[in-house]
Design a protein around this motif. Structure first.
Motif, PDB file in Angstrom:
ATOM      1  N   ASP A 170      53.925  44.647  57.366  1.00 53.85           N
ATOM      2  CA  ASP A 170      53.053  45.430  56.327  1.00 53.85           C
ATOM      3  C   ASP A 170      52.443  46.592  56.841  1.00 53.85           C
ATOM      4  O   ASP A 170      51.629  47.198  55.811  1.00 53.85           O
ATOM      5  N   THR A 171      52.490  46.913  58.040  1.00 52.99           N
ATOM      6  CA  THR A 171      51.641  47.951  58.619  1.00 52.99           C
ATOM      7  C   THR A 171      52.319  49.448  58.857  1.00 52.99           C
ATOM      8  O   THR A 171      51.585  50.275  59.356  1.00 52.99           O
TER       9      THR A 171
ATOM     10  N   GLY B 297      44.315  46.066  56.205  1.00 49.34           N
ATOM     11  CA  GLY B 297      43.973  44.810  55.405  1.00 49.34           C
ATOM     12  C   GLY B 297      42.913  44.894  54.559  1.00 49.34           C
ATOM     13  O   GLY B 297      42.887  44.781  53.475  1.00 49.34           O
TER      14      GLY B 297
ATOM     15  N   TYR C  79      44.961  44.688  51.181  1.00 49.84           N
ATOM     16  CA  TYR C  79      45.365  43.141  51.098  1.00 49.84           C
ATOM     17  C   TYR C  79      44.248  42.006  50.851  1.00 49.84           C
ATOM     18  O   TYR C  79      44.691  41.046  50.205  1.00 49.84           O
ATOM     19  N   GLU C  80      43.116  42.361  51.616  1.00 51.34           N
ATOM     20  CA  GLU C  80      42.348  41.214  51.809  1.00 51.34           C
ATOM     21  C   GLU C  80      41.226  41.276  50.561  1.00 51.34           C
ATOM     22  O   GLU C  80      40.326  41.690  50.591  1.00 51.34           O
TER      23      GLU C  80
ATOM     24  N   PRO D 205      47.526  41.265  56.662  1.00 49.03           N
ATOM     25  CA  PRO D 205      48.751  42.340  56.815  1.00 49.03           C
ATOM     26  C   PRO D 205      49.283  41.677  58.189  1.00 49.03           C
ATOM     27  O   PRO D 205      48.683  41.462  59.166  1.00 49.03           O
ATOM     28  N   THR D 206      50.723  41.601  58.060  1.00 52.42           N
ATOM     29  CA  THR D 206      51.501  41.214  59.231  1.00 52.42           C
ATOM     30  C   THR D 206      52.206  42.405  59.798  1.00 52.42           C
ATOM     31  O   THR D 206      51.879  43.614  59.251  1.00 52.42           O
ATOM     32  N   ARG D 207      52.967  42.342  60.793  1.00 50.19           N
ATOM     33  CA  ARG D 207      53.619  43.609  61.441  1.00 50.19           C
ATOM     34  C   ARG D 207      54.390  44.162  60.291  1.00 50.19           C
ATOM     35  O   ARG D 207      54.597  45.510  60.398  1.00 50.19           O
TER      36      ARG D 207
ATOM     37  N   VAL E 190      45.043  48.080  61.973  1.00 46.70           N
ATOM     38  CA  VAL E 190      45.710  46.864  61.379  1.00 46.70           C
ATOM     39  C   VAL E 190      44.559  46.275  60.432  1.00 46.70           C
ATOM     40  O   VAL E 190      44.772  45.934  59.246  1.00 46.70           O
ATOM     41  N   GLN E 191      43.453  46.220  61.025  1.00 47.21           N
ATOM     42  CA  GLN E 191      42.452  45.401  60.370  1.00 47.21           C
ATOM     43  C   GLN E 191      41.955  46.439  59.060  1.00 47.21           C
ATOM     44  O   GLN E 191      41.569  45.838  58.117  1.00 47.21           O
TER      45      GLN E 191
ATOM     46  N   LYS F 130      45.168  36.971  52.037  1.00 45.19           N
ATOM     47  CA  LYS F 130      46.554  37.684  52.650  1.00 45.19           C
ATOM     48  C   LYS F 130      46.089  38.738  53.700  1.00 45.19           C
ATOM     49  O   LYS F 130      45.371  39.717  53.310  1.00 45.19           O
TER      50      LYS F 130
ATOM     51  N   PHE G 192      44.662  30.793  54.849  1.00 45.69           N
ATOM     52  CA  PHE G 192      45.517  31.867  54.758  1.00 45.69           C
ATOM     53  C   PHE G 192      46.745  32.028  53.923  1.00 45.69           C
ATOM     54  O   PHE G 192      47.381  33.034  53.933  1.00 45.69           O
TER      55      PHE G 192
END
Length: 764
Positions: free
Chosen positions: A703-704, A673, A677-678, A699-701, A669-670, A697, A693
């Protein structure tokens, strides 16, 4: 095995999900002074004048510190073994501020409202200087550190005048000859952004003086023993006068491998004698702590037409920001733990520089440089595969390290230089690649599938490795104490930062002693009580501390047998211990561990059995991973969605498969991101724009996509019960696999992370 390789739930899992777990701020007394830090609005400036007169008169203000009334002594905040490879380039407070968010003054008051009011009344006059914001121009710009009293304890290539924090340079073979003899040569540039750790609990500390006048520091940290040393140096007091306690931690991901919040309340408590605490806001975390180092790499790869890679040349620049914490070590890891993946080369070379800028400082973040280096090299390998018209899996199968192989580069880049070659006898990378290929249906889906007139799906993959502790550098200890009812206390300096290491180490102790896991009580991370441990970093805890636990358990068993022999009035060789009973072999007479522990405590030998074990890694035991991504690209908007990510990980024998998989899923997940996203944006004056935050941005659940992790059935003879690490390797393959999948879907090659919709759409 009895408890190892079992998916036991976290020992503290129920207390965590029900809100019973106590964190640093929960322990702070209600009357603790509230500490605030006035932070610089400028990226680079000298404080010409600072006036605290009015602020000090605010009722309830206890004290205010500026650079004029604190000790001036350089130190490093980096949590590393001593002597550190990071420069001593930080002061408690200084007349220069080097990034927006740097420390200007420290305020302590009876409550937050008063402290905030006083902070706003401090008048500061700045001489604003031209900031260094372009990484490629930093070496030829004005010094970020004009002061002359900073230094390094070790030779790392430090050059203050040229903004060079550290240099890394190593090579194998003749790179120029290998490139000249290559049939195809590609040259590419890749860059990754700074990335925020995003842990749930921000940095926070409270301090007080105990009954003996010693400074007690309760703090959310990954490095309690290093914090003690760092504080002692910065405050110029003996380490014996400091006690550091780590309660439950709400995540760290490397952000708490750097000492941050500990200095301010410590200063206040030493000045006033009163308890003090500081709790960082999320904005302070963004602008006042550290992030992943931004990097840029120029890569040259030479190969023959059949896919044999002959040469790899990597040249990197590292944006370490205003201070040099972890600069040399993360930069080194980007080469040492990346280039060794490809052991068939005739030659390779790595050159890197870490440079000061007036950005927020870089520091440790999961992957610790390997993530950046892997993105660059694996992206280049994927591009080479396209140039050669070879399946990227096939290209890796030709060139990657496999079980039983070695490379001379291992001895060049480790302290084992000149010793016998280190063979990767536990390497299951080949299996990981083949299994991942099968799980994601590579042959059926590669390179892309058209879903509709506006949606296309593409496939990508990458491989990576990491470390399991730091050979010949970091050390861990563990102590076992047999109590008077037949249960054991396991004392650990290791720091559980949410990974479940307390549970895992408890499992290892129970396995080694052949007792049930509920017979082990874990107490961790108190520098006065628990034995030394380098800390929760370098993917070291399970491997390094786990081996120390086994050493302690073996010594404890020897003590039980020895005292059992005294109890039965026989020799040690005539005694056996099965975890429940001490048995005299010649006549099968026995006594339970419960009764034995009572007798030696109260009635007989009047002793308590205590054993301490230690471990320092002697050999690299890298975990490996193959990562596979399927993404969907919207051709109208440039938006990229991860449909599937498959990770197959060789972490040896997992001590706790459930917790290992959770680690892997979180790392992926990281990585998503980082890949998508980040994004980090600065103004032309050097102010971080997305410092909450709301703007930054993650990622949330939602987005993954689907994440699936499988653990290879491995075993490493140097690890505790065959285990290797898993905490960091799992983030490294994600970005290169995703960017390759984007290219295969729509022909857009993203070499500068993150792959935002804007970047993709502009290229489309």
């Amino acid at each position: 095995m009895k408890t190892v390789n079992s998916s036991i739930s976290k020992l503290d899992g129920m207390s965590l999900v029900t809100g019973k777990a106590a964190y640093t701020d929960d322990f702070a007394p209600k009357d603790a002074l509230i500490v605030k830090v006035l932070r610089s609005p400028h990226a680079f400036a000298r404080i010409k004048k600072i006036d605290t007169t009015i602020a000090e008169k605010v009722p309830g203000v206890a004290c205010i510190f500026t650079h004029k009334n604190v000790i001036r002594k350089p130190f490093t905040r980096a949590g590393q073994c001593y002597p550190e490879l990071s420069p001593y380039d930080k002061f408690l407070l200084d007349e220069y501020v080097r990034h927006v968010g740097d420390d200007v003054a420290i305020i302590a008051a009876i409550d937050e409202k008063t402290a905030t009011k006083a902070m706003k009344l401090i008048k500061v006059e700045y001489d604003v200087l031209k900031p260094v914001l372009d990484l490629r121009e930093a070496e030829n710009s004005n010094p970020v550190h004009p002061e002359e009293d900073i230094f390094t304890k070790l030779e790392v290539g430090f050059n203050r005048q040229k903004n060079i924090v550290a240099k890394i340079d190593f090579s194998l073979g003749d790179i120029d000859e290998a490139l000249a003899s290559s049939e195809i040569v590609i040259k590419r540039n890749y860059s990754t952004q700074a990335q925020a750790q995003g842990m749930m609990e921000t940095q926070r500390t409270y301090t007080y003086l105990d009954n003996y006048g010693r400074l007690v520091v309760v703090t959310s940290t990954q490095i309690p023993f290093h914090v003690r040393r760092i504080l002692a140096n910065a405050l110029d007091i003996p380490m014996s006068k400091i006690r550091v306690i780590k309660p439950r931690i709400g995540g760290g991901f490397g952000s708490k491998q750097t000492a941050q919040s500990e200095f301010y309340p410590a200063l206040v408590t030493l000045e006033t004698g009163k308890p003090a605490k500081i709790v960082y806001s999320r904005k302070e975390v963004f602008i006042g702590t550290t992030s992943r180092h931004a990097m840029t790499f120029d890569i040259t790869i030479g190969a023959d037409r059949k896919g044999k890679i002959k040469a790899i040349d990597m040249e990197g620049l590292w944006d370490t920001g205003a201070y040099g914490e972890h600069a040399q070590t993360t930069l080194g890891a980007a080469g040492k733990k990346v280039l060794t993946l490809y052991n068939k080369v005739d030659a390779c070379r790595f050159n890197g520089k870490a440079l000061y800028t007036n950005h927020v400082p870089g520091g440790a973040l999961r992957g610790f440089g390997v993530t950046q280096g892997t993105f660059a090299l694996e992206s280049a390998i994927n591009e080479l595969a396209k140039e050669l018209d070879i399946d990227p899996i096939k290209l890796r199968e030709i060139n990657m390290i496999k079980k039983g192989e070695t490379t001379p580069l291992y001895n060049i880049v480790t302290k084992g230089a000149g010793n016998d070659p280190m063979y990767m006898d536990s390497c299951l990378l080949e299996y990981c690649v083949n299994r991942g290929k099968e799980l994601i249906s590579w042959n059926a889906k590669y390179p892309k599938r058209v879903i509709s007139s506006t949606k296309v799906r593409g496939m990508g993959m990458a491989i990576s490795q990491q470390g399991s502790g730091l050979p010949n550098i970091d050390m861990a200890s563990a102590t076992l104490k047999l109590n008077d009812d037949g249960f054991f206390t396991l004392l650990l300096g290791a720091t559980d930062i949410g990974t479940g290491s307390d549970t895992i180490l408890c499992q290892i102790a129970a396995e080694a002693l052949n007792v049930d896991i509920d017979k082990i009580i874990v107490y961790a991370s108190d520098t006065d009580i628990t034995p030394f441990d380098s800390g929760a970093y370098a993917s070291s805890t399970t491997y390094t501390t786990g081996n120390a636990v086994i050493d302690a358990a073996e010594k404890m068993k020897d003590l039980i047998i020895s005292y059992g022999a005294k109890y039965f009035e026989t020799v040690d060789e005539n005694i056996a211990f099965d975890g429940s009973n001490i048995i005299r072999k010649d006549n099968n007479e026995k006594i339970s561990l419960v009764e034995f522990s009572k007798k030696i405590t109260y009635n007989m030998l009047f002793t308590q059995l205590v054993a301490t074990g230690s471990f320092v890694p002697k050999k690299a035991a890298p975990p490996y991973m193959a990562g596979f991504a399927e993404v969907e690209v919207d051709l109208e908007t440039g938006k990229v969605d991860v449909i599937d990510f498959i990770g197959v990980v060789d972490c040896g024998t997992p001590i706790n498969p459930k917790l290992a998989k959770v680690q892997a899923e979180g790392g992926i997940v990281q990585g998503i991101g980082l890949a998508l996203y980040e994004e980090v944006k600065y103004t032309n004056e050097g102010r971080l724009i997305n410092n909450t935050f709301m703007e930054y941005k993650m990622p949330t659940r939602m987005d993954t996509g689907n994440i699936y992790v499988e653990l290879a059935d491995g075993y490493d003879e140097t690890g505790p019960y065959g285990a290797k690490s898993i905490g960091e390797v799992v983030i490294n393959t994600v970005a290169p696999a995703i960017t390759e999948a984007i290219y295969n879907a729509c022909g857009v090659r993203i070499r500068d992370l993150p792959a935002t919709p804007e970047k993709v759409l502009l290229q489309l």
